[in-house]
Structures are given as structure tokens and as C-alpha cells.
Design a protein around this motif. Structure first.
Motif, short mmCIF file in Angstrom:
data_model
loop_
_atom_site.label_atom_id
_atom_site.label_comp_id
_atom_site.label_asym_id
_atom_site.label_seq_id
_atom_site.Cartn_x
_atom_site.Cartn_y
_atom_site.Cartn_z
N GLY A 28 0.82 -1.20 0.00
CA GLY A 28 0.00 0.00 0.00
C GLY A 28 0.86 1.25 0.00
O GLY A 28 1.84 1.34 -0.75
N ALA A 29 0.52 2.21 0.86
CA ALA A 29 1.23 3.48 0.87
C ALA A 29 2.70 3.30 1.25
O ALA A 29 3.60 3.68 0.50
CB ALA A 29 0.53 4.45 1.83
N SER A 76 4.49 0.60 -1.33
CA SER A 76 4.84 1.02 -2.68
C SER A 76 6.00 2.01 -2.66
O SER A 76 6.90 1.95 -3.51
CB SER A 76 3.62 1.62 -3.39
OG SER A 76 3.11 2.74 -2.68
N ASN A 132 -6.72 4.94 -3.24
CA ASN A 132 -5.29 4.68 -3.00
C ASN A 132 -4.39 5.70 -3.68
O ASN A 132 -3.26 5.95 -3.23
CB ASN A 132 -4.89 3.29 -3.51
CG ASN A 132 -5.65 2.15 -2.87
OD1 ASN A 132 -5.87 1.12 -3.50
ND2 ASN A 132 -6.06 2.29 -1.62
N ARG A 144 -2.02 8.64 -2.19
CA ARG A 144 -0.80 8.46 -1.39
C ARG A 144 0.04 7.24 -1.79
O ARG A 144 1.16 7.09 -1.30
CB ARG A 144 -1.18 8.34 0.10
CG ARG A 144 -1.96 7.08 0.40
CD ARG A 144 -2.69 7.13 1.74
NE ARG A 144 -3.43 5.90 1.98
CZ ARG A 144 -4.61 5.62 1.43
NH1 ARG A 144 -5.17 6.47 0.59
NH2 ARG A 144 -5.22 4.47 1.70
N GLN A 145 -0.49 6.35 -2.63
CA GLN A 145 0.24 5.13 -2.98
C GLN A 145 0.90 5.34 -4.34
O GLN A 145 0.30 5.14 -5.38
CB GLN A 145 -0.72 3.94 -2.94
CG GLN A 145 -1.30 3.75 -1.54
CD GLN A 145 -2.18 2.53 -1.39
OE1 GLN A 145 -2.15 1.60 -2.20
NE2 GLN A 145 -2.96 2.50 -0.31
N LYS A 193 -2.45 -5.14 -6.07
CA LYS A 193 -1.36 -4.20 -5.81
C LYS A 193 0.01 -4.82 -6.08
O LYS A 193 0.89 -4.18 -6.66
CB LYS A 193 -1.43 -3.68 -4.38
CG LYS A 193 -2.61 -2.76 -4.14
CD LYS A 193 -2.62 -2.24 -2.70
CE LYS A 193 -3.82 -1.33 -2.48
NZ LYS A 193 -3.90 -0.84 -1.09
#
Length: 339
Positions: free
Chosen positions: A33-34, A37, A63, A66-67, A81
Motif C-alpha cells: 500500500g502506501a 509502494s 489509494n 498516497r500510494q 497491488k
């Protein structure tokens, strides 16, 4: 070494020797996720030899704020993801070997991936998985880097088995659990700052510069400008079941994991916490309301519903996730709510 890494090699803490060491190292990253990644991109750009990513989720529109690895096309295609990360990372640096596993991160699924791992990176969204990482790191003597962020707040700590306190010790000394991104939101700079602390420590470990590792627990709030650097030496407990003198690695045992069961004849999954709890139902009402759910409550439970699902949470932490038979999805919903 190629021109690609010339500026990094000029940095005295790494140099050409450190760059060669990076190229020989393997990082297991749990979560894409944030935090995941951003850490993945920094490590791949730095030139690590191998990166293994574990994540169970797919890319959603919310997402993208910020991702940083993901695009609108990934959202349209509902790309997992981990798969989207692999595609983008290989476009950034084809020299890094990227392996991905689209699955839930449990003690059973993670343990086979630890072979030849030099570092475990935490990019998860719940403390149950972090405690599993903590136990695995100590069982196999692999350093790991803890990180979490919510709102404008972030925290990070580097765990070195046999030297530092472990996460289990810290939870007894520092209050870490509480809000989630689902209830308090998050801003991108909090992610980037947390990742900066995590990835800098990662580079020190991977280039074998452990003498300059930060030995404190760091926390910050970018909105209020607060910063804390907390000494943790006294937090290490001799009786800790993870890092103490007689470890039993409790979070690798099946009885200490979140229990899920599909209720017979109903599209409902029951989720039970791994340990006894007594919830503040008023806090749950506030959290559900902040997430846009329609909420009803009585002294025994909270019922929350949106257009996609209905969730009933009891005071003992047990929850019924209605509208699904997918236990992994139900567990994910539960962990997002409970923090």
C-alpha cells in the motif's frame, strides 16, 4: 558499477563497496500500500538485488492520493497491488529481481519466503500481522523495520534480534494501537516521512553499516510539528515470549491468530480477535460514522451499514461481516476497522 548509481556511490556511507552489497541483498516486503509502494520504489531505485512483495489487496481509486506506484489504469483494471507494483518496478529497474505473492500475510504463508532474506520490511495495516513478522524475525534472526502512519502522524522503529526490544516489548511500554486510515484519514507527507525513516535504516542494514542504525523509537506529527525520539533500551523484557530468554513465538501459533468462519446458510463471515478484548462501543460508533456508515447501537453491539456491506461488532470484539463468504475479505474489513 553503472552510471545509474553514481550519485549514491559518491555518498561516503555507501560507496562502491556498499553498492555491490546492495546488489546481493534480498528484502521481503509485507504490504504494497502506501508504505509498501514507496519503500519498494526507493529500494529498487537504490539497486537491491531481489525484492519479494506480499499483498492481498487490489488498487482502488482512494489509494492514488498516497500510494505512489499506482495509476488510474491500475484502478480501472482492478489490478492486485502486488502485480501492479511488479510491473512498475520492473520498468524502473530491470536489474532488480522482483517476486510477488498475491495472498494474505500469515505465519504459514510468510515462513517459506524467508529463505535468504536479509531484511523484513513492515508495510502492513494491522498489528496482528506485525506481531507475526516480529516473531518470524526473531525465530530466524532477521532484522526488520516497523513503520506505521495515520492522519499526519507516523512512527518507526528498527528491530535487531538479540539486541533491541521487539515489537511485543514495545507494545507493553508505548501505546501504539488506535486510529486507522479508514477512521482518521491520512496525508501523503506522513507516508513519505515514515518511508524516509524506514528506507534510510534499510540502506544501513543492507550495506552492512549497522553501527549507525538509529537506536530510538521515532514518532512525529507533521501537522502540529511535534517530534519525539524515544530511547527504548529499558523496554526490552527478559520474559518476553518473542525475544526473551525462553521464546515461544506466540504469534506463530494458530490459536493466536484471528479466527474466521463462514456461517452456515448465510452470506456472513464471523471474525473473532486473537485475544480477549472489551471494546468501547462509543468509539466504534464514532469511527464507523467517520467512515460514512449508517450506525445503530445498543449496550451490546454496534451495527454499521453502507451500500456495500453490513458489519455487526460485539463488545467482546467478535464481528459479523454480512454480504460475503470470502474470509480474506472479511478479515481485511475487520482489521481496517479495529486498527
Amino acid at each position: 558499477m553503472s552510471e545509474r548509481y553514481s550519485r549514491q556511490i559518491l555518498f561516503s556511507g555507501i560507496g562502491e563497496q556498499g553498492q555491490h552489497k546492495l546488489a546481493a541483498k534480498h528484502v521481503l516486503l509485507i504490504g504494497a500500500g502506501a508504505l509498501g509502494s514507496a519503500n519498494a520504489e526507493l529500494l529498487v531505485r537504490a539497486g537491491i538485488g531481489k525484492l519479494t512483495i506480499v499483498d492481498r489487496d487490489y488498487v482502488e481509486e482512494s489509494n492514488l492520493q498516497r500510494q505512489q506506484l499506482y495509476t488510474e489504469k491500475d484502478v480501472e483494471q482492478k489490478m492486485p497491488k502486488a502485480a501492479a507494483a511488479k510491473k512498475h518496478l520492473e520498468e524502473i529497474n530491470s536489474d532488480t529481481e522482483v517476486h510477488v505473492h498475491i495472498m494474505d500475510a500469515t505465519s504459514q504463508s510468510l515462513e517459506p519466503l524467508l529463505q535468504n532474506a536479509d531484511l523484513l520490511m513492515d508495510a502492513t495495516d494491522n498489528f496482528e500481522t506485525r506481531l507475526v513478522i516480529n516473531d518470524l524475525a526473531h525465530k530466524y534472526n532477521i532484522p526488520w523495520i516497523f513503520g506505521a502512519c495515520v492522519g499526519s502522524f507516523g512512527i518507526s522503529f528498527t528491530v535487531i534480534p538479540g539486541k533491541t526490544p521487539c515489537l511485543n516489548c514495545l507494545l507493553r511500554a508505548i501505546p501504539l494501537q488506535g486510529m486507522t486510515c479508514e477512521t482518521a484519514g491520512i496525508i501523503g507527507p506522513a507516508v513519505q516521512m515514515t518511508v524516509a525513516y524506514q528506507s534510510a535504516e534499510a540502506l544501513k542494514i543492507l550495506t552492512e553499516n549497522r553501527e549507525v542504525l538509529r537506536e530510538t523509537f521515532v514518532s512525529f506529527d507533521l501537522w502540529s510539528g511535534q517530534f519525539h525520539n524515544i530511547k527504548t533500551g529499558k523496554s526490552k523484557k527478559a520474559d518476553c515470549l518473542t525475544c526473551g530468554s525462553d521464546p515461544s513465538y506466540p504469534f506463530l501459533q494458530l490459536e493466536n491468530t484471528t479466527k474466521t468462519a463462514v456461517l452456515c446458510g448465510r452470506e456472513t463471515v464471523q471474525v473473532r480477535p486473537p485475544y480477549a478484548v472489551e471494546l468501547e462501543l462509543e468509539r466504534l460508533v464514532r469511527d464507523f460514522s467517520a467512515m460514512g456508515y449508517e450506525v445503530k447501537a445498543n449496550p451490546y453491539l454496534v451495527s454499521a451499514q453502507n451500500e456495500n456491506e453490513r458489519i455487526v461488532v460485539f463488545k467482546d470484539g467478535r464481528a459479523l461481516v454480512h454480504g460475503t463468504k470470502d474470509v480474506i475479505h472479511a478479515k481485511s474489513v475487520y482489521q481496517k476497522i479495529m486498527g
